[in-house]
Enzyme design. Structure first.
Site, PDB file in Angstrom:
ATOM      1  N   ASP A 209       0.641  -1.225  -0.001  1.00  0.00           N
ATOM      2  CA  ASP A 209      -0.007   0.018   0.115  1.00  0.00           C
ATOM      3  C   ASP A 209       1.107   1.278   0.162  1.00  0.00           C
ATOM      4  OD1 ASP A 209      -2.093  -1.443  -0.073  1.00  0.00           O
ATOM      5  OD2 ASP A 209      -2.889  -1.041   1.991  1.00  0.00           O
TER       6      ASP A 209
ATOM      7  N   SER B 116     -13.329   7.807  -1.383  1.00  0.00           N
ATOM      8  CA  SER B 116     -12.080   7.281  -0.673  1.00  0.00           C
ATOM      9  C   SER B 116     -11.789   8.092   0.303  1.00  0.00           C
ATOM     10  CB  SER B 116     -11.043   7.156  -1.651  1.00  0.00           C
ATOM     11  OG  SER B 116     -11.385   6.301  -2.944  1.00  0.00           O
TER      12      SER B 116
ATOM     13  N   LYS C 260      -9.691   0.827  10.274  1.00  0.00           N
ATOM     14  CA  LYS C 260      -9.682   1.002   8.755  1.00  0.00           C
ATOM     15  C   LYS C 260      -9.830  -0.615   8.152  1.00  0.00           C
ATOM     16  CE  LYS C 260      -7.996   3.013   4.384  1.00  0.00           C
ATOM     17  NZ  LYS C 260      -8.185   1.879   3.647  1.00  0.00           N
TER      18      LYS C 260
ATOM     19  N   ARG D  84     -19.080  -0.141  -4.054  1.00  0.00           N
ATOM     20  CA  ARG D  84     -18.631   1.125  -4.179  1.00  0.00           C
ATOM     21  C   ARG D  84     -18.664   1.694  -5.505  1.00  0.00           C
ATOM     22  NH1 ARG D  84     -12.986   3.373  -1.991  1.00  0.00           N
ATOM     23  NH2 ARG D  84     -12.385   2.812  -3.869  1.00  0.00           N
TER      24      ARG D  84
ATOM     25  N   GLU E  50     -18.149  -2.577   4.872  1.00  0.00           N
ATOM     26  CA  GLU E  50     -17.154  -3.262   4.193  1.00  0.00           C
ATOM     27  C   GLU E  50     -17.516  -4.828   4.466  1.00  0.00           C
ATOM     28  OE1 GLU E  50     -13.595  -2.670   3.233  1.00  0.00           O
ATOM     29  OE2 GLU E  50     -13.810  -0.736   3.078  1.00  0.00           O
TER      30      GLU E  50
ATOM     31  N   CYS F  95      -1.285 -33.478   6.759  1.00  0.00           N
ATOM     32  CA  CYS F  95      -1.435 -34.646   7.270  1.00  0.00           C
ATOM     33  C   CYS F  95      -2.728 -35.344   7.283  1.00  0.00           C
ATOM     34  CB  CYS F  95      -1.095 -34.662   8.761  1.00  0.00           C
ATOM     35  SG  CYS F  95      -1.408 -36.151   9.771  1.00  0.00           S
TER      36      CYS F  95
ATOM     37  N   CYS G  97      -4.036 -38.255  15.004  1.00  0.00           N
ATOM     38  CA  CYS G  97      -2.913 -37.286  14.937  1.00  0.00           C
ATOM     39  C   CYS G  97      -3.502 -36.440  15.878  1.00  0.00           C
ATOM     40  CB  CYS G  97      -2.836 -36.405  13.880  1.00  0.00           C
ATOM     41  SG  CYS G  97      -1.984 -34.929  13.680  1.00  0.00           S
TER      42      CYS G  97
END
Length: 648
Positions: free
Chosen positions: A63, A105, A143, A159, A190, A406, A412
């Site tokens: 960025d 923005s 953010k 957007r 978002e 695995c 396991c």
């Protein structure tokens, strides 16, 4: 200059953009992290490629480097449309529509000094309005590094370019929720995915979380793993208005800036690439206004990366609860960005193998001050260390794409707890055996599925559960055996690598359940949809669970048998060959039962409506938006009763 080479995904994006610039020039720009030696037209195309790759989930530069490119280009081209407008999304999702309100923005700052300059402008605006500057409040929020969208309560929009976006309401139709089980219609936000969930369940399949965000809103062919993540609530739409925040006097903020920023930065379990600061007073907001690209009363604070060259001491394999073996590079302790770094996770063993990560290798490690360190580059490659055996159970490891895995799901130690959780979650017919109860039982020595089914009510009491809970848990186990479940779901519950529900159903359309354990890789590879490598992994995975599978199978579960392909080809069925989607609440049966019946009639059952859908069967409580959207695609919409009349 470091060598830069595009991967296949990035090259595909560049081809779609059809930019008129030599690929070697792009390699030079992104390798040198500089655009100084390119003319204006070339700089614009470099920015266009960088923006498109980032928004598609395959970034080519950090960025901070991209922001430097922008600053250089802006100096000579301050009025260029790319500078003065919102950087648009690049994924084509359908028809463009006008957003309910503009989505701009956010301007960026990389130092406390720049934040002080921004605050000076806020104070100046307050003075011009005759407001007491001492009462100025600043709201600080994480953010989120997700996919920007706008929810008006009826539709969800991308957007886009800030003015026009695309309708992606299908994300909510697929089960996407608002964060915190919030209400719809809260505006801008978002689409994000829980970091821990991504790392545990999806990182072996997707390069980064932005790939998932793009997949959530894809028009068609949504990956089953993404749909599962939506169902699990790991993917959400997070409205900005509801996000965790610190709000207070600007002087208090600046007096303890680093601690407050650090606190907010780490406040949510989603990817974050900075914090957003904004004035809260509506009078200041109205007075300062916005450019065509940014709100002047808002700014994002980000941290430039710090890096160092560090020597590798060794590479340690660690088996996760999902069976993926993660390489961890043990480093010569080095101070970076205020912290001593002594280890860093290598993304996967393909990276170890291809880049020569081993004792004596020199890595460029980057840390942004507030996030975990990561490998930026391999400066000096050596002979890599590739384990052959699982460090937890010593089973032979197998390759799955870029990862070593695995396959021993049942014995396991690193995987047993997850195996139990996965089994009951996949069965989906009881509520008692969630992660917390499984963790408690696992810690007390219950490691296998058949051990759980052998427990009596009084034994649950001895494990610390109350009388009522113990009886309920015992009853739930009996119910899970008695209620009919599909045989493909039963097999899928054992968590064999490459055997999700779809592949289990494919196999069982050709062979009976118990016969699968006698198949060779060649037998499986002959079936449409199975490659040789997948077939070999499935055979090895089935061999690993064989003993445990038959201990559980012999308990007598009520299994519905998957129809063989020859049995399903019923051309007399009115929905044979059709693609159907069920939505809403059904009145005459459970939706799952209706889906199962539709499959038995030769239909393909899908989870979301596309242009290839034949029928949308709408029950109760279905929104007009979904119905109209289906009709716009040419899909026939049937009520539940109309559908039942059709198949009768």
């Amino acid at each position: 200059m470091k060598e830069f080479k595009f991967n296949d995904n990035q090259l595909s994006i560049i081809n779609e953009l059809e930019v008129d610039i030599d690929i070697n020039k792009l390699n030079i720009a992104f390798g040198s992290e500089s655009i100084d030696n390119f003319d204006n037209d070339e700089q614009f195309l470099i920015l266009k490629v960088a923006n498109a790759c980032y928004r598609s989930g395959f970034p080519v530069v950090k960025d901070s480097i991209y922001d430097t490119f922008i600053q250089i280009f802006t100096t000579n081209n301050p009025n260029h449309p790319f500078i003065t407008s919102v950087e648009s999304e690049v994924i084509n999702l359908g028809k463009t529509v006008t957003l309910p309100q503009k989505m701009l923005s956010t301007d960026k700052a990389y130092s406390k000094k720049e934040i002080n300059k921004w605050l000076d402008r806020i104070i100046k605006a307050a003075n011009e309005l005759d407001l007491d500057s001492k009462e100025i409040e600043i709201r600080v929020t994480p953010k989120l590094d997700g996919y920007a969208a706008f929810d008006d309560g009826e539709k969800l929009y991308t957007r886009g370019d800030g003015v026009k976006g695309q309708d992606i309401s299908r994300a909510f139709e697929r089960g996407l929720k608002v964060a915190g089980n919030g209400q719809r219609g809260l505006g801008a936000g978002e689409i994000v995915i829980d970091k821990a969930y991504f790392e545990e369940n999806l990182s072996q399949y997707f390069e980064n979380s932005r790939n998932i965000q793009a997949a959530i809103i894809a028009e068609k062919n949504v990956d089953e793993k993404v749909l599962e993540a939506i169902k699990d609530g790991a993917c959400v739409f997070y409205p900005f208005s509801q996000i965790i925040n610190w709000t207070g006097n600007y002087q208090d903020l600046m007096a303890d800036f680093d601690n407050k920023i650090d606190e907010v930065w780490n406040a949510v379990g989603y990817d974050v690439d900075g914090v957003v600061l904004e004035a809260t007073d509506s009078r200041i907001k109205n007075h300062m206004g916005a450019t065509r690209k940014f709100h002047r009363w808002q700014i994002a604070f980000k941290v430039n990366d710090e890096s160092a060259e560090v020597e590798v001491i060794s590479v340690t394999p660690q088996t996760s609860r999902m069976g993926r073996v993660t390489p961890v590079a043990e480093l010569v302790p080095t101070r970076i960005s205020g912290a001593t770094i002594s280890r860093v996770t290598v993304h996967h063993y393909k990276m170890v193998k291809n880049n020569g990560v081993g004792p004596g290798a020199i890595l460029q490690i980057v840390r942004s001050g507030l996030v975990i360190p990561k490998i930026e580059n391999v400066i000096k490659a050596v002979e890599p260390q590739i384990p052959e055996l699982c460090p937890s159970c010593h089973s032979h490891l197998i390759w799955e794409s870029d990862n070593l895995v695995c396959p021993n799901k049942n014995d396991c130690p690193a995987q047993t707890e997850n195996t139990l959780v996965h089994f009951f979650k996949t069965l989906g017919n009881n509520d008692g055996f969630g992660p917390k109860n499984i963790e408690k039982l696992s810690n007390l020595g219950i490691k296998h599925i058949h051990q759980l089914y052998a427990l009596k009510a009084h034994q649950f009491i001895s494990y610390g559960f109350g009388d009522k809970t113990s009886k309920n848990l015992f009853d739930q186990l009996q119910v899970s055996q008695e209620v009919e479940i599909e045989d493909w779901r039963f097999l899928s519950a054992f968590g064999v690598s490459r055997l999700g529900g779809g592949n289990c159903e494919k196999l069982l359309q050709h062979y009976p359940l118990v016969a699968l354990f006698e198949l060779s890789a060649e037998d499986i590879a002959k079936i449409d949809g199975f490659a040789q490598i997948s077939a070999e992994a499935i055979v090895e995975g089935l061999a690993n669970i064989r003993e445990e599978f038959f201990k559980v199978y012999d308990l007598g579960f009520n299994l519905g048998i998957t129809p063989k392909l020859s049995e399903k080809d019923d051309s007399s069925s009115p929905i044979a060959g059709a693609t159907v989607v069920f939505t809403g609440t059904m009145l005459q049966g459970k939706r799952g039962d209706m889906e199962k019946h539709a499959k038995s009639l030769g239909a393909k059952v899908a989870k979301s409506v596309t242009g290839k859908t034949t029928y949308l069967i709408a029950g109760e409580k279905v929104g007009e938006t979904k119905v109209n959207s289906a009709r716009d695609k040419g899909v026939t919409v049937l009520s539940e009763q109309e559908y039942l009349n059709l198949i009768d």
